[in-house]
Design a protein around this motif. Structure first.
Motif, PDB file in Angstrom:
ATOM      1  N   GLU A   1     -78.373 -89.542 -12.700  1.00  0.00           N
ATOM      2  CA  GLU A   1     -78.875 -90.186 -13.913  1.00  0.00           C
ATOM      3  C   GLU A   1     -80.309 -89.760 -14.227  1.00  0.00           C
ATOM      4  O   GLU A   1     -80.685 -89.577 -15.389  1.00  0.00           O
ATOM      5  CB  GLU A   1     -78.806 -91.712 -13.768  1.00  0.00           C
ATOM      6  CG  GLU A   1     -77.392 -92.281 -13.778  1.00  0.00           C
ATOM      7  CD  GLU A   1     -76.616 -91.949 -12.509  1.00  0.00           C
ATOM      8  OE1 GLU A   1     -77.270 -91.678 -11.474  1.00  0.00           O
ATOM      9  OE2 GLU A   1     -75.371 -91.951 -12.565  1.00  0.00           O
ATOM     10  N   ARG A   2     -81.104 -89.582 -13.188  1.00  0.00           N
ATOM     11  CA  ARG A   2     -82.500 -89.185 -13.405  1.00  0.00           C
ATOM     12  C   ARG A   2     -82.570 -87.761 -13.962  1.00  0.00           C
ATOM     13  O   ARG A   2     -83.395 -87.465 -14.840  1.00  0.00           O
ATOM     14  CB  ARG A   2     -83.260 -89.284 -12.079  1.00  0.00           C
ATOM     15  CG  ARG A   2     -84.650 -88.702 -12.103  1.00  0.00           C
ATOM     16  CD  ARG A   2     -85.674 -89.549 -12.823  1.00  0.00           C
ATOM     17  NE  ARG A   2     -86.969 -88.879 -12.866  1.00  0.00           N
ATOM     18  CZ  ARG A   2     -87.821 -88.849 -11.853  1.00  0.00           C
ATOM     19  NH1 ARG A   2     -87.536 -89.474 -10.708  1.00  0.00           N
ATOM     20  NH2 ARG A   2     -88.976 -88.209 -11.976  1.00  0.00           N
ATOM     21  N   TRP A   3     -81.696 -86.890 -13.497  1.00  0.00           N
ATOM     22  CA  TRP A   3     -81.702 -85.507 -13.963  1.00  0.00           C
ATOM     23  C   TRP A   3     -81.264 -85.405 -15.421  1.00  0.00           C
ATOM     24  O   TRP A   3     -81.644 -84.467 -16.125  1.00  0.00           O
ATOM     25  CB  TRP A   3     -80.789 -84.651 -13.086  1.00  0.00           C
ATOM     26  CG  TRP A   3     -81.330 -84.458 -11.710  1.00  0.00           C
ATOM     27  CD1 TRP A   3     -81.063 -85.215 -10.616  1.00  0.00           C
ATOM     28  CD2 TRP A   3     -82.257 -83.460 -11.279  1.00  0.00           C
ATOM     29  NE1 TRP A   3     -81.755 -84.756  -9.523  1.00  0.00           N
ATOM     30  CE2 TRP A   3     -82.497 -83.674  -9.909  1.00  0.00           C
ATOM     31  CE3 TRP A   3     -82.905 -82.399 -11.923  1.00  0.00           C
ATOM     32  CZ2 TRP A   3     -83.355 -82.867  -9.159  1.00  0.00           C
ATOM     33  CZ3 TRP A   3     -83.765 -81.594 -11.184  1.00  0.00           C
ATOM     34  CH2 TRP A   3     -83.989 -81.832  -9.815  1.00  0.00           C
ATOM     35  N   LEU A   4     -80.450 -86.367 -15.875  1.00  0.00           N
ATOM     36  CA  LEU A   4     -79.981 -86.362 -17.251  1.00  0.00           C
ATOM     37  C   LEU A   4     -80.887 -87.161 -18.180  1.00  0.00           C
ATOM     38  O   LEU A   4     -80.648 -87.219 -19.390  1.00  0.00           O
ATOM     39  CB  LEU A   4     -78.558 -86.932 -17.308  1.00  0.00           C
ATOM     40  CG  LEU A   4     -77.490 -86.120 -16.577  1.00  0.00           C
ATOM     41  CD1 LEU A   4     -76.170 -86.865 -16.581  1.00  0.00           C
ATOM     42  CD2 LEU A   4     -77.339 -84.744 -17.207  1.00  0.00           C
ATOM     43  N   GLY A   5     -81.926 -87.774 -17.641  1.00  0.00           N
ATOM     44  CA  GLY A   5     -82.833 -88.591 -18.436  1.00  0.00           C
ATOM     45  C   GLY A   5     -83.913 -87.764 -19.113  1.00  0.00           C
ATOM     46  O   GLY A   5     -83.900 -86.533 -19.114  1.00  0.00           O
ATOM     47  N   SER A   6     -84.880 -88.457 -19.666  1.00  0.00           N
ATOM     48  CA  SER A   6     -85.946 -87.791 -20.429  1.00  0.00           C
ATOM     49  C   SER A   6     -87.025 -87.183 -19.545  1.00  0.00           C
ATOM     50  O   SER A   6     -87.793 -86.341 -20.000  1.00  0.00           O
ATOM     51  CB  SER A   6     -86.591 -88.791 -21.398  1.00  0.00           C
ATOM     52  OG  SER A   6     -87.124 -89.900 -20.680  1.00  0.00           O
ATOM     53  N   THR A   7     -87.091 -87.610 -18.267  1.00  0.00           N
ATOM     54  CA  THR A   7     -88.119 -87.072 -17.367  1.00  0.00           C
ATOM     55  C   THR A   7     -87.493 -86.629 -16.042  1.00  0.00           C
ATOM     56  O   THR A   7     -87.737 -87.226 -14.995  1.00  0.00           O
ATOM     57  CB  THR A   7     -89.210 -88.131 -17.098  1.00  0.00           C
ATOM     58  OG1 THR A   7     -88.580 -89.309 -16.539  1.00  0.00           O
ATOM     59  CG2 THR A   7     -89.959 -88.471 -18.365  1.00  0.00           C
ATOM     60  N   PRO A   8     -86.680 -85.563 -16.063  1.00  0.00           N
ATOM     61  CA  PRO A   8     -86.092 -85.063 -14.820  1.00  0.00           C
ATOM     62  C   PRO A   8     -87.165 -84.448 -13.924  1.00  0.00           C
ATOM     63  O   PRO A   8     -88.240 -84.069 -14.409  1.00  0.00           O
ATOM     64  CB  PRO A   8     -85.109 -83.995 -15.313  1.00  0.00           C
ATOM     65  CG  PRO A   8     -85.694 -83.515 -16.596  1.00  0.00           C
ATOM     66  CD  PRO A   8     -86.311 -84.735 -17.219  1.00  0.00           C
ATOM     67  N   PRO A   9     -86.916 -84.360 -12.622  1.00  0.00           N
ATOM     68  CA  PRO A   9     -87.884 -83.730 -11.733  1.00  0.00           C
ATOM     69  C   PRO A   9     -88.181 -82.291 -12.153  1.00  0.00           C
ATOM     70  O   PRO A   9     -87.289 -81.565 -12.592  1.00  0.00           O
ATOM     71  CB  PRO A   9     -87.176 -83.769 -10.367  1.00  0.00           C
ATOM     72  CG  PRO A   9     -86.225 -84.919 -10.483  1.00  0.00           C
ATOM     73  CD  PRO A   9     -85.758 -84.906 -11.903  1.00  0.00           C
ATOM     74  N   THR A  10     -89.418 -81.896 -11.997  1.00  0.00           N
ATOM     75  CA  THR A  10     -89.822 -80.539 -12.362  1.00  0.00           C
ATOM     76  C   THR A  10     -90.547 -79.817 -11.236  1.00  0.00           C
ATOM     77  O   THR A  10     -91.011 -78.700 -11.422  1.00  0.00           O
ATOM     78  CB  THR A  10     -90.734 -80.563 -13.603  1.00  0.00           C
ATOM     79  OG1 THR A  10     -91.892 -81.369 -13.320  1.00  0.00           O
ATOM     80  CG2 THR A  10     -90.001 -81.092 -14.819  1.00  0.00           C
ATOM     81  N   GLN A  11     -90.627 -80.453 -10.066  1.00  0.00           N
ATOM     82  CA  GLN A  11     -91.285 -79.809  -8.937  1.00  0.00           C
ATOM     83  C   GLN A  11     -90.749 -80.351  -7.617  1.00  0.00           C
ATOM     84  O   GLN A  11     -90.144 -81.420  -7.564  1.00  0.00           O
ATOM     85  CB  GLN A  11     -92.800 -79.992  -9.014  1.00  0.00           C
ATOM     86  CG  GLN A  11     -93.254 -81.429  -9.087  1.00  0.00           C
ATOM     87  CD  GLN A  11     -94.733 -81.535  -9.387  1.00  0.00           C
ATOM     88  OE1 GLN A  11     -95.416 -80.547  -9.620  1.00  0.00           O
ATOM     89  NE2 GLN A  11     -95.266 -82.744  -9.380  1.00  0.00           N
ATOM     90  N   LEU A  12     -91.001 -79.583  -6.569  1.00  0.00           N
ATOM     91  CA  LEU A  12     -90.428 -79.889  -5.262  1.00  0.00           C
ATOM     92  C   LEU A  12     -90.888 -81.233  -4.721  1.00  0.00           C
ATOM     93  O   LEU A  12     -90.128 -81.930  -4.039  1.00  0.00           O
ATOM     94  CB  LEU A  12     -90.793 -78.764  -4.285  1.00  0.00           C
ATOM     95  CG  LEU A  12     -90.111 -78.753  -2.922  1.00  0.00           C
ATOM     96  CD1 LEU A  12     -88.594 -78.764  -3.068  1.00  0.00           C
ATOM     97  CD2 LEU A  12     -90.573 -77.541  -2.115  1.00  0.00           C
ATOM     98  N   SER A  13     -92.103 -81.627  -5.023  1.00  0.00           N
ATOM     99  CA  SER A  13     -92.635 -82.893  -4.503  1.00  0.00           C
ATOM    100  C   SER A  13     -91.921 -84.110  -5.076  1.00  0.00           C
ATOM    101  O   SER A  13     -92.071 -85.219  -4.555  1.00  0.00           O
ATOM    102  CB  SER A  13     -94.136 -82.990  -4.807  1.00  0.00           C
ATOM    103  OG  SER A  13     -94.370 -82.972  -6.204  1.00  0.00           O
ATOM    104  N   GLU A  14     -91.115 -83.914  -6.123  1.00  0.00           N
ATOM    105  CA  GLU A  14     -90.434 -85.039  -6.762  1.00  0.00           C
ATOM    106  C   GLU A  14     -89.004 -85.223  -6.256  1.00  0.00           C
ATOM    107  O   GLU A  14     -88.290 -86.098  -6.753  1.00  0.00           O
ATOM    108  CB  GLU A  14     -90.409 -84.829  -8.285  1.00  0.00           C
ATOM    109  CG  GLU A  14     -91.791 -84.805  -8.914  1.00  0.00           C
ATOM    110  CD  GLU A  14     -91.728 -84.536 -10.411  1.00  0.00           C
ATOM    111  OE1 GLU A  14     -90.646 -84.681 -11.011  1.00  0.00           O
ATOM    112  OE2 GLU A  14     -92.761 -84.162 -10.981  1.00  0.00           O
TER     113      GLU A  14
END
Length: 313
Positions: free
Chosen positions: A253-266
């Motif tokens: 769900e997070r990956w399909l949302g408006s703020t998906p992770p963009t870096q390894l630390s997330e």
């Protein structure tokens, strides 16, 4: 020492690019699961190319005992024409000092790393043989849904037909993705191909460092994250599908949302199920000879893997 039957699990990430484009889909990412699933994939051919290119760069002269030439490669004649497979094989044998040997198949297997490891189909006039590779990779799939972005820009340098105007370029990119790839090593075929433990070590090194070595603008910036190598006592056994025992956090769900992770630390990689299936309490424990793993220090693991953590190359 004979090569043991084993399995490989390799996890890597990419930023700002697409590691393996689909020419049938306008060079977007490869999708074999369908739009609703959302995952993208990398072919085993792409992974093998990383390994081959690294081996060629490390051993341009064939390395120790002239055993690490690469047959499946691009090489050109002085006039720019690509050499065919027979010429490439002839060049390997010449550079290895084995061009006078009668048994060309054996000489090539002893000289070409990728023939021993990945196999070869060689059919040129009177010379014919087919070798199955003891090492086979599955496709690498993202551990989460991925939405690629279509972007464009301009180039200052004009093309011939644009009357002094700069060119416009377009491409697909993905901001960030994590992929897992399975692999198997067959001890019986390894023996038939004269594959050695040194070949296995170079293969593992090539997976890790080849990911860092092979560069192209469209491939993005790639990093190896986790490499697991499991060896078995029984040459006819393997657990299989080790990639199914890991999961990436956060969830879909997070990956399909408006703020998906963009870096390894997330993100964090959950290896608890994998630890249980490889650990001393596993129903397969008596089949497992050895577990080794290598980890990027920037990767967060949830759970503790059994076996030995090795220093990365």
């Amino acid at each position: 020492m004979a090569v043991a039957t084993g399995e490989i699990l390799f996890v890597k990430c990419v930023k700002d690019g697409i590691p393996n484009r689909d020419p049938l889909n306008d060079s977007d990412a490869r999708r074999i699961f369908g739009e609703e699933d959302g995952r993208i994939s990398l072919s085993d051919v792409s992974i093998k190319r990383d390994v081959r290119d690294y081996v060629m760069a490390k051993y341009p002269d064939g390395g120790p005992e002239k055993r690490y030439f690469v047959w499946c490669r691009e090489e050109r004649a002085p006039d720019g024409k690509l050499y065919d497979r027979k010429k490439l094989a002839d060049l390997i044998l010449e550079r290895a000092g084995r061009d006078k040997e009668v048994n060309k198949e054996k000489a090539l297997l002893d000289s070409a790393f990728d023939m021993r490891v990945f196999g070869a189909v060689f059919s040129v006039k009177e010379q014919n043989f087919h070798r199955t590779g003891p090492v086979q990779f599955g496709w690498a799939h993202s551990l989460h849904p991925v939405e690629t972005k279509y972007v464009q820009g301009t180039v200052v340098m004009p093309s011939d037909d644009e009357a002094g105007q700069g060119s416009i370029w377009t491409t697909y990119i993905l901001p960030f993705a994590v992929f897992a790839m399975p692999g198997v090593i067959n001890a019986t075929i390894a023996m038939e191909n004269n594959m050695t433990d040194d070949d296995v070590e170079l293969l593992l090194e090539g997976l890790w460092k080849g990911t860092l070595h092979r560069q192209a603008r469209g491939r993005g910036l790639q990093q190896p994250l986790l490499l697991v190598h499991v060896e078995y006592n029984d040459p006819f056994f393997r657990i299989g599908y080790l990639e199914d025992y890991i999961a990436l956090e956060p969830e879909k769900e997070r990956w399909l949302g408006s703020t998906p992770p963009t870096q390894l630390s997330e993100v964090a990689l959950d290896v608890q199920k994998l630890a249980r299936v490889l650990g001393p309490e596993s129903p397969f424990a008596n089949k497992i000879k050895r577990v080794r793993w290598w980890k990027n220090p920037e990767l967060t693991l949830k759970g503790e893997l059994p076996g030995t953590e090795n220093k990365v190359w």
